[in-house]
Scaffold this active site. Structure first.
Site, PDB file in Angstrom:
ATOM      1  N   ARG A 167      50.196  20.272  39.838  1.00  0.00           N
ATOM      2  CA  ARG A 167      50.717  19.749  38.360  1.00  0.00           C
ATOM      3  C   ARG A 167      49.925  18.594  38.040  1.00  0.00           C
ATOM      4  NH1 ARG A 167      55.750  22.132  38.328  1.00  0.00           N
ATOM      5  NH2 ARG A 167      56.946  21.690  36.270  1.00  0.00           N
ATOM      6  N   ARG A 220      67.550  28.165  27.676  1.00  0.00           N
ATOM      7  CA  ARG A 220      67.223  28.731  28.842  1.00  0.00           C
ATOM      8  C   ARG A 220      68.656  28.419  29.709  1.00  0.00           C
ATOM      9  NH1 ARG A 220      62.252  27.515  32.699  1.00  0.00           N
ATOM     10  NH2 ARG A 220      62.976  25.230  32.750  1.00  0.00           N
ATOM     11  N   ARG A 225      59.752  15.956  30.257  1.00  0.00           N
ATOM     12  CA  ARG A 225      58.981  16.870  30.876  1.00  0.00           C
ATOM     13  C   ARG A 225      57.636  17.363  30.246  1.00  0.00           C
ATOM     14  NH1 ARG A 225      63.206  20.984  32.046  1.00  0.00           N
ATOM     15  NH2 ARG A 225      61.531  22.273  32.746  1.00  0.00           N
TER      16      ARG A 225
HETATM   17  P1  ADP Z   1      59.391  24.026  35.012  1.00  0.00           P
HETATM   18  O1  ADP Z   1      60.256  24.927  34.336  1.00  0.00           O
HETATM   19  O2  ADP Z   1      59.173  22.773  33.882  1.00  0.00           O
HETATM   20  O3  ADP Z   1      57.784  24.525  34.835  1.00  0.00           O
HETATM   21  P2  ADP Z   1      59.619  23.756  37.716  1.00  0.00           P
HETATM   22  O4  ADP Z   1      60.859  24.473  37.952  1.00  0.00           O
HETATM   23  O5  ADP Z   1      58.345  24.197  37.970  1.00  0.00           O
HETATM   24  O6  ADP Z   1      59.823  23.311  36.200  1.00  0.00           O
HETATM   25  O7  ADP Z   1      59.855  22.151  38.250  1.00  0.00           O
HETATM   26  C1  ADP Z   1      61.124  21.474  38.116  1.00  0.00           C
HETATM   27  C2  ADP Z   1      60.857  20.110  38.587  1.00  0.00           C
HETATM   28  O8  ADP Z   1      60.394  19.981  40.054  1.00  0.00           O
HETATM   29  C3  ADP Z   1      59.704  19.134  37.603  1.00  0.00           C
HETATM   30  O9  ADP Z   1      60.151  18.868  36.565  1.00  0.00           O
HETATM   31  C4  ADP Z   1      59.268  18.169  38.809  1.00  0.00           C
HETATM   32  O10 ADP Z   1      60.102  16.978  38.672  1.00  0.00           O
HETATM   33  C5  ADP Z   1      59.394  18.898  40.306  1.00  0.00           C
HETATM   34  N1  ADP Z   1      58.225  19.670  40.390  1.00  0.00           N
HETATM   35  C6  ADP Z   1      57.748  21.031  40.627  1.00  0.00           C
HETATM   36  N2  ADP Z   1      56.678  21.294  41.136  1.00  0.00           N
HETATM   37  C7  ADP Z   1      56.011  20.008  41.237  1.00  0.00           C
HETATM   38  C8  ADP Z   1      54.558  19.550  41.457  1.00  0.00           C
HETATM   39  N3  ADP Z   1      53.758  20.464  41.966  1.00  0.00           N
HETATM   40  N4  ADP Z   1      54.452  18.210  41.419  1.00  0.00           N
HETATM   41  C9  ADP Z   1      55.485  17.377  41.237  1.00  0.00           C
HETATM   42  N5  ADP Z   1      56.742  17.482  40.747  1.00  0.00           N
HETATM   43  C10 ADP Z   1      56.990  19.045  40.938  1.00  0.00           C
END
Ligand code: ADP
Ligand code: ZN
Length: 230
Positions: free
Chosen positions: A92, A129, A171
């Site tokens: 990310r 969602r 986000r």
């Molecule tokens: P989205 O639906 O936004 O793709 P995710 O389910 O992948 O969300 O992630 C939810 C939250 O978990 C993110 O907003 C972040 O806070 C944290 N997170 C997930 N993966 C990472 C990562 N690789 N680095 C930093 N934070 C992460």
């Protein structure tokens, strides 16, 4: 042995990465590794990781790079990734992408597919969602209609704690700042493809499958040209 599929799925929040990653991993018989799921599980079970990550996640921020890198390094060290994996939610940041390249060095090439969706479509999608409080299934509800029970288990569908309008905006901002630069980081590689995520899930899935097959052909050709045995 065939070439392992080491797939990174990129895309903004709400692009459908998670949905596509599950289906793809199932079809190809490889594990799906979702850092969002790993963190949510940790929060749910109250582990030290969960306690550290919860506030950051609820605010729409990013969990610390070193922590995320350690989690993924450990996960990619397990035996079940031998024939490949699907990474959803990682990397990310550019620091995470650099670390992933280092983790993968000598372990086969990465295939990277970006699921591209315009901003206004994302905001609309995330507002609709819902996640099942019982089984964790994610689904999209109809606008303005009453929210039905989970079609998988009958559990109650709720808004994910970071899908509130304010956190969604944060986000998307964090995505534009920290994660969108990854498209530039990867886009010059012959193993990168972008697919149109602004269509029905099945169509996105077909595009994803096509993109990965195209990358695998690319890898087979370049591997043969290099005369290598991997
Ligand atoms: P989205 O639906 O936004 O793709 P995710 O389910 O992948 O969300 O992630 C939810 C939250 O978990 C993110 O907003 C972040 O806070 C944290 N997170 C997930 N993966 C990472 C990562 N690789 N680095 C930093 N934070 C992460
Ligand atoms: Zn359910």
């Amino acid at each position: 042995m065939s070439v392992p599929i080491n797939l990174v799925v990129l895309g903004p929040p709400g692009a459908g990465k998670g949905t596509q990653a599950v289906v793809f991993a199932q079809q190809r018989g490889i594990p799906k590794i979702s850092t969002g799921d790993i963190l949510r599980d940790a929060v749910q079970s109250g582990t030290e990781l969960g306690q550290r990550a919860k506030a950051t996640m609820d605010a729409g921020g990013l969990v610390d790079d070193q922590l995320m890198i350690a989690i993924v390094r450990e996960r990619l060290g397990r035996a079940d990734v031998a024939s490949g994996f699907v990474l959803d939610g990682f990397p990310r940041t550019v620091a995470q992408a650099t670390a992933l390249d280092e983790i993968m060095s000598g372990q086969g090439a990465l295939a990277v597919v970006d699921i591209a969706v315009p901003d206004d479509a994302l905001v609309a999608r995330l507002a609709l969602r819902r996640v099942c409080g019982q089984c964790g299934n994610t689904t999209t509800v109809a606008a303005g209609a009453e929210v039905p029970p989970c079609e998988r288990c009958g559990g109650e569908l709720v808004l994910r704690s970071d899908d509130t309008e304010e956190v969604v905006r944060e986000r998307l901002r964090v995505y534009a700042d920290a994660t969108k630069p990854l498209v530039d980081y990867y886009s010059s590689r012959p193993t990168f493809r972008a697919v149109d995520g602004n269509q029905a899930p099945d169509a996105v899935g077909a595009a994803l499958n096509g993109a990965v097959d195209d990358i695998l052909r690319e890898l087979a050709v370049s591997g043969a040209a290099a005369g290598g045995d991997r």
